[in-house]
Design an enzyme around this catalytic site. Structure first.
Site, PDB file in Angstrom:
ATOM      1  N   GLY A   1      43.566  36.111  41.238  1.00  0.00           N
ATOM      2  CA  GLY A   1      43.247  34.816  41.837  1.00  0.00           C
ATOM      3  C   GLY A   1      43.772  33.704  40.949  1.00  0.00           C
TER       4      GLY A   1
ATOM      5  CD  GLU B   1      37.176  37.581  33.500  1.00  0.00           C
ATOM      6  OE1 GLU B   1      36.749  36.618  34.157  1.00  0.00           O
ATOM      7  OE2 GLU B   1      38.348  37.619  33.061  1.00  0.00           O
TER       8      GLU B   1
ATOM      9  CG  HIS C   1      36.233  31.965  36.644  1.00  0.00           C
ATOM     10  ND1 HIS C   1      35.262  32.920  36.846  1.00  0.00           N
ATOM     11  CD2 HIS C   1      37.215  32.597  35.962  1.00  0.00           C
ATOM     12  CE1 HIS C   1      35.632  34.061  36.304  1.00  0.00           C
ATOM     13  NE2 HIS C   1      36.824  33.889  35.753  1.00  0.00           N
ATOM     14  CD  GLU C   2      40.780  31.395  35.958  1.00  0.00           C
ATOM     15  OE1 GLU C   2      41.078  31.757  34.813  1.00  0.00           O
ATOM     16  OE2 GLU C   2      40.378  32.197  36.830  1.00  0.00           O
TER      17      GLU C   2
ATOM     18  CG  MET D   1      46.009  34.679  33.346  1.00  0.00           C
ATOM     19  SD  MET D   1      44.722  35.910  32.960  1.00  0.00           S
ATOM     20  CE  MET D   1      44.568  35.626  31.209  1.00  0.00           C
ATOM     21  CD  GLU D   2      41.159  34.121  31.440  1.00  0.00           C
ATOM     22  OE1 GLU D   2      41.455  34.211  32.648  1.00  0.00           O
ATOM     23  OE2 GLU D   2      40.638  35.054  30.814  1.00  0.00           O
TER      24      GLU D   2
ATOM     25  CD  GLU E   1      42.356  38.946  31.146  1.00  0.00           C
ATOM     26  OE1 GLU E   1      42.389  38.042  31.983  1.00  0.00           O
ATOM     27  OE2 GLU E   1      41.359  39.195  30.475  1.00  0.00           O
TER      28      GLU E   1
ATOM     29  CG  HIS F   1      38.008  32.393  31.346  1.00  0.00           C
ATOM     30  ND1 HIS F   1      37.214  33.350  30.770  1.00  0.00           N
ATOM     31  CD2 HIS F   1      38.288  32.852  32.594  1.00  0.00           C
ATOM     32  CE1 HIS F   1      37.009  34.339  31.645  1.00  0.00           C
ATOM     33  NE2 HIS F   1      37.642  34.052  32.754  1.00  0.00           N
TER      34      HIS F   1
HETATM   35 ZN   LIG Z   1      37.981  35.116  34.537  1.00  0.00          ZN
END
Ligand SMILES: [Zn+2]
Length: 876
Positions: free
Chosen positions: A277, A336, A313-314, A279-280, A143, A317
Site C-alpha cells: 500500500g 507495524e 501510518h507512514e 512504504m515509510e 522492505e 513510522h
Molecule cells: Zn507500516
C-alpha cells in the site's frame, strides 16, 4: 509498510523452519556512497558504491547481501593498501562473500564495488514502472529484504549507516531520494544530469529509497519541514488532500512524540505500479497512487479515510521504525502495530466526526476474529528466510498489535503511555531495540507491571475469552471473571487450552449504577472474584471497548443486555457485544437466534459501526448459512429489519449530511439489496448505476460502490461492456477506474465472471491489481467455484504475475469456501504448488473452511426454526 487495501484483501500470513540466513558479524557499515545510473533504453542500471566499514576482527572475508547483481570490479582498501577482492555468490542465501589475500585488521576499511543490475518488473528492488501514458520510471521498494537487489549491502535492520546517494538521470527526469538535494548539475554526458543528495541520518538499508522519472509535485511546509507530494505528470492537483493531511500529522506527531521530525524534509510520491500500500522510507514515503492522490470532489468518504490513515501510518513510522528500528524482523510488530495504532489516533484527532474511537472497536473485533484460529501465531515470531520474514507482515503484526497497544494505553492512561513512548524513543534514537526494551521503559515510567502483562499477549498465540457471572447480595455484587482461550474450532474451544493472560479488564453494570458501576481490574488467574457496589441485571466485561479479549455471557444476560443495549452501552461497547455474541454462536455457546435478537435490538441505532457489525453478519448468513427452503423467509426478515433505516436514509445525501451517515447508507443499502434481495433497492441501484456511467457526478461517491455492486449482481453483458469501456476511457479518474474495476468481479453471470478472470491476467491490468481481482471473484459466491477452476488451470501465470510477494493473496482468499470437498481440493492443490510466503496462510484458510463447514451444519437448522418462530410471531 502498509498492506494493500483496495481489494479488501487479507494479505500475507506464514511459516516453516529454515536455516539461519544472517550475515556473520565480522564487519559493520558506517557509510555508503552510492551512485546509480538507470538506463531506460536497456532497462538496467549501473551502480558504483563505496562502503566504509569497521572491521571487527582479523579476517580475509567480508560477507554482504546481494541478489541479481553483477559484480564488475571489487576492491577493499585497508591499512593504506588496496586489494582486489574475489567475489563468491550464494544465490540461495542472497549473499556475496568478498575474499582478499591479505588479512584485514580491525579498524576502518573501504569496500569499493562497480556493478550492474536489471530494472526488473517484479515491483521490488530497483524496478521499472510505467505511468498511464506508458512513460517509464524507476523506483525502489526494499522492505523487507530487497535493498540487496539494488546495491550489495549489509541488508539487515540492525546494520544502520549513513548514505550519500547520487544519481545520473535523463535531463528531463526528476530524481527523489531520502535526503535533500545538494547539487544538480548537467552531465556527465549530453542529455543527462547528475543529482547529489545530502548525507542521510543513520538508518537501516531497507529504508533507503530512490525514484527517477517524470513526476510533478505540490508543496507546503509544517513545523519548518518542507513537504512535497509527487505524482505522474498531470496529477499534481490530486496531491493537495495528502498535503493537508501530512501537514496536520507533522504537527501532531512533533507534539505527541516529544521529538521533532528527525529528518530534514518529507517527500511523498504516488506510483502507478506499487506492490504494497505504501512504504515509510526515511524522508521519502512511496505509495500506491490510489492511496495517496485523490480528487476531493469525487472521492468517497472511505477513500478520504483510507488516504488519511495510510499517510498517518507512514509518517508515524518516521519515528517508530525509522528513527528507532527493531533489531530483527521477529519484532516487526513494534513497527507495524505501533504505526497502525497511531493511524486512528492521529486522524481521529484531525476529524473527530469520523468517530475513530468506535472504528477502533471494530478494528479490534476484526483482529479477534482473525486471531481465533488455531493456526494464528504469536505477535513475536521467529523468522529467518526472506519468505518467512515476508509472511510476518500479516493481521497479527498490524491489527492485533494495534489492538493490544490500545488496551495498554487505556490501562496506563493516555498521558502516561505517551510519556513512556517518548522515553523509549529518546533512549533508542538512531538505533535499534527489542520488544523487551519497549515494555521495560513503559513499566519504569508507569510503575505498572507492563513487563508482565505484555509478554502474555506478545509471546502467546490467540485471544482470551473472559466470561462473566455476577451474584447480588444486599447492595453489592460478586463479579466472577474467568478466562480461557477462544477458538473458532468448537472441539478445541471445548477442550480448553493452557494459555494464561494478564488481562486489564474493565466491567460495567446495567443502568442506574452510573460511573460507580464501572470497575477496572487486572485478571491474572484462570478465575477471580471482584466486588462491585450495586446490583444490575447484567455486567458487561469490556467497558470502554479497549480490551483485547472476547467476552462471554449467559443467555439470560445477553437477552437483558439486548433489551437496553442502546441506553446501557455506548456505541463502541455495542460493537463489542455484537461481535462477541457472534463468536459465542460460532462455538455453540449461544444460538444464532440470540444474535439475531440482538440485531433486532439495535435496529433504531444509527451508528455506522454498530449497524456494520449487524449487516456484515447478515451478509455472511445469507452467503453461507441460509438453506434454500428458508431463503425467502430470511430475505423477508432482513427487509423488515432494515427497510425503515433505508427509507430514512434514501440514496441521496441531504445537504450538510455527515460522513458517518453517508457511510451508513452505503452499508445498509448493500445488505438490503444483497441479503434482503429487496427489489426496490436493486431497481434503484440499476438506475443509478446506468446514470452514473453517463454522468459520474450524478451519484454520491460513497454509495456508488453499493449501487454498482448490486447492479452487477443483477446485471447483464450490456452493463459489463459499458463498465469496461468506461474504465478504459482516457478521461476516467483514478477513483472511477477502481470503482469500475472492482465492479467487474461482482457479476453473477458465470460467462461474465470468466471474462473478468481472463482480463485479470491480461497485460491490460497492472500486476499490482491482478491478484486482488482474482481474489474478489473468489469471494463472490457466484464466482467461487469458477475462480477456483481458473486458479488451478492458470496457476503458473498467476504465480508469475504475483511473484513470491503476493501470490499468497490467492491462497488467503480460499478461506471463503465452506464445504469439505473444497477443503480437500485447496489442500491438495497448494501442497503440490507450494507458495513459500503463504505456508501459515494455507493452514489458516483450511481451518477457516473447516470451521465454516461445521458452523453451517449446526446453525442452518437453528436458523430455520428461529425464522419459523419469528414468522409465526409476526403473523406471516
Ligand atoms: Zn507500516
Amino acid at each position: 509498510m502498509k498492506r494493500i487495501f483496495l481489494s479488501f484483501a487479507f494479505l500475507m500470513l506464514l511459516c516453516g523452519i529454515a536455516a539461519a540466513q544472517r550475515l556473520p558479524e565480522s564487519a559493520v557499515p558506517e557509510n555508503y556512497q552510492i551512485s546509480f545510473a538507470p538506463d531506460f533504453q536497456k532497462d538496467n542500471f549501473a551502480g558504483e558504491e563505496t562502503i566504509q566499514v569497521r572491521v571487527l576482527k582479523p579476517t580475509s572475508q567480508i560477507v554482504l547481501n546481494s541478489a541479481e547483481i553483477n559484480f564488475e570490479e571489487t576492491t577493499v582498501l585497508s591499512g593504506g593498501t588496496t586489494q582486489k577482492a574475489n567475489v563468491a555468490l550464494d544465490k540461495e542465501k542472497e549473499m556475496a562473500t568478498l575474499s582478499v589475500e591479505k588479512e584485514l585488521q580491525p579498524g576502518l576499511a573501504e569496500i569499493h564495488i562497480k556493478y550492474t543490475g536489471a530494472l526488473n518488473d517484479e515491483l521490488r528492488g530497483l524496478y521499472l514502472g510505467r505511468d498511464k501514458q506508458a512513460r517509464k520510471y524507476a523506483v525502489t521498494q526494499f522492505e523487507a529484504t530487497d535493498a540487496r537487489r539494488a546495491f550489495p549491502s549489509f541488508d539487515e535492520p540492525a546494520y544502520k549507516a549513513t548514505f550519500d546517494i547520487s544519481v545520473v538521470a535523463d535531463r528531463d527526469m526528476a530524481v527523489i531520494s531520502n535526503a535533500k538535494i545538494i547539487s544538480d548539475t548537467p552531465g556527465p554526458v549530453a542529455e543527462k544530469h547528475t543529482v547529489k543528495f545530502a548525507t542521510t541520518a543513520k538508518m537501516s538499508s531497507y529504508l533507503v529509497a530512490l525514484a527517477v522519472g517524470h513526476f510533478e509535485y505540490v508543496e507546503g511546509e509544517a513545523d519548518g519541514i518542507p513537504i512535497r507530494v509527487w505524482g505522474p505528470p498531470g496529477t499534481k492537483e490530486s496531491g493537495t488532500y495528502a498535503l493537508e493531511v501530512s501537514k496536520w500529522c507533522m504537527k501532531y506527531f512533533d507534539q505527541y512524540f516529544g521529538i521533532k521530525y528527525p529528518f530534514e524534509k518529507l517527500d511523498m510520491i504516488g506510483l502507478p505500479d506499487f506492490s504494497a500500500g505504501a512504504m515509510e522510507n526515511t524522508g521519502f514515503i512511496t505509495y500506491r497512487q490510489a492511496e495517496l492522490q485523490l480528487d476531493e470532489k469525487v472521492a468517497s468518504v472511505e477513500l478520504h479515510q483510507l488516504v488519511a490513515t495510510v499517510i498517518a501510518h507512514e509518517m508515524a513510522h518516521q519515528w517508530f521504525g525509522d528513527l528507532v528500528t527493531m533489531r530483527w524482523w521477529d519484532d516487526i510488530w513494534l513497527n507495524e502495530g505501533f504505526a497502525t495504532w497511531m493511524e486512528s489516533k492521529a486522524v481521529g484527532a484531525w476529524k473527530p466526526e469520523w468517530h475513530f474511537e468506535v472504528a477502533d472497536a471494530e478494528a479490534t473485533a476484526g483482529s479477534l476474529n482473525y486471531d481465533s484460529l488455531n493456526n494464528t501465531r504469536p505477535i513475536h515470531q521467529a523468522a529467518e528466510t526472506p519468505a518467512q520474514i515476508q509472511e510476518l507482515f500479516d493481521g497479527i503484526a498490524y491489527d492485533k498489535t494495534a489492538s493490544v497497544l490500545r488496551m495498554l494505553e487505556s490501562y496506563l492512561g493516555p498521558e502516561v503511555f505517551r510519556l513512556g513512548v517518548n522515553q523509549y524513543l529518546k533512549e533508542h534514537a538512531y538505533g535499534n531495540s527489542t520488544a523487551g526494551d519497549f515494555w521495560k521503559t513503559l513499566a519504569a515510567v508507569s510503575k505498572k507491571p507492563v513487563d508482565e502483562v505484555m509478554p502474555t499477549f506478545v509471546n502467546q498465540p490467540g485471544t482470551p475469552m473472559v466470561s462473566v457471572h455476577s451474584q447480588c447480595s444486599g447492595n453489592a455484587s460478586a463479579v466472577i471473571l474467568s478466562q480461557t482461550r477462544y477458538f473458532y474450532d468448537r472441539a478445541l474451544f471445548e477442550a480448553g487450552s493452557k494459555e494464561l493472560w494478564q488481562i486489564p479488564v474493565c466491567v460495567k453494570q446495567s443502568a442506574g449504577a452510573g460511573k460507580s458501576g464501572e470497575k477496572c481490574v487486572l485478571l491474572t488467574k484462570k478465575s477471580e472474584t471482584f466486588e462491585m457496589t450495586g446490583c444490575g441485571s447484567w455486567v458487561m466485561a469490556n467497558a470502554g471497548a479497549r480490551g483485547y479479549y472476547r467476552t462471554g455471557y449467559s443467555s439470560d444476560a445477553v437477552r437483558a443486555m439486548g433489551r437496553s443495549i442502546e441506553k446501557g452501552l455506548d456505541p463502541a461497547e455495542r460493537v463489542v457485544v455484537l461481535n462477541d455474541s457472534w463468536a459465542s454462536v460460532r462455538v455453540g455457546e449461544q444460538q444464532i437466534g440470540d444474535f439475531l435478537a440482538l440485531a433486532e435490538g439495535v435496529q433504531s441505532d444509527r451508528t455506522r459501526a454498530v449497524l456494520s457489525q449487524v449487516t456484515l453478519k447478515l451478509d455472511y448468513i445469507a452467503t453461507y448459512l441460509v438453506s434454500e427452503a428458508d431463503r425467502a423467509g430470511y430475505q423477508q426478515w432482513v427487509r423488515r429489519l432494515l427497510t425503515p433505516t433505508a427509507k430514512e436514509l434514501g440514496w441521496r445525501p441531504q445537504p450538510g449530511e455527515s460522513d458517518e451517515t453517508k457511510s451508513l447508507r452505503a452499508r445498509v443499502l448493500y445488505t438490503l439489496g444483497y441479503a434482503g434481495q429487496d427489489p426496490e433497492v436493486i431497481d434503484s441501484a440499476r438506475r443509478l448505476t446506468e446514470a452514473a456511467l453517463v454522468d459520474p457526478t450524478s451519484i454520491d461517491s460513497t454509495v456508488a460502490f453499493t449501487a454498482f455492486s448490486l447492479a452487477a449482481q443483477n446485471g447483464d453483458a450490456a452493463l459489463y461492456d459499458k463498465l469496461q469501456t468506461r474504465m478504459q476511457g482516457s478521461g476516467t479518474s483514478l477513483e472511477n477506474y477502481y470503482l469500475y474495476f472492482q465492479t467487474l468481479s461482482k457479476f453473477s453471470n458465470p460467462k461474465l465472471l470468466e471474462r473478468t478472470l481472463e482480463y485479470a491476467i491480461s497485460p491490460a491490468v497492472r500486476s499490482q491489481d491482478t491478484l486482488g481481482m482474482i481474489a474478489a471473484v473468489m469471494k463472490n459466491p457466484a464466482g467461487g467455484k469458477l475462480a477456483w477452476q481458473f486458479v488451478q488451470s492458470h496457476w503458473s501465470d498467476i504465480d508469475k504475475i504475483g511473484g513470491g510477494f503476493t501470490s499468497a493473496e490467492v491462497v488467503g482468499a480460499t478461506n471463503v469456501y465452506c464445504d469439505a470437498s473444497m477443503h480437500d481440493q485447496v489442500q491438495e492443490f497448494f501442497t503440490e504448488h507450494k507458495v513459500p510466503t503463504a505456508q501459515r496462510t494455507l493452514k489458516q484458510a483450511l481451518e477457516s473452511i473447516h470451521t465454516c463447514t461445521d458452523l453451517k451444519a449446526r446453525q442452518t437448522p437453528e436458523l430455520s426454526q428461529w425464522l419459523q418462530r419469528r414468522g409465526a410471531a409476526s403473523g406471516k
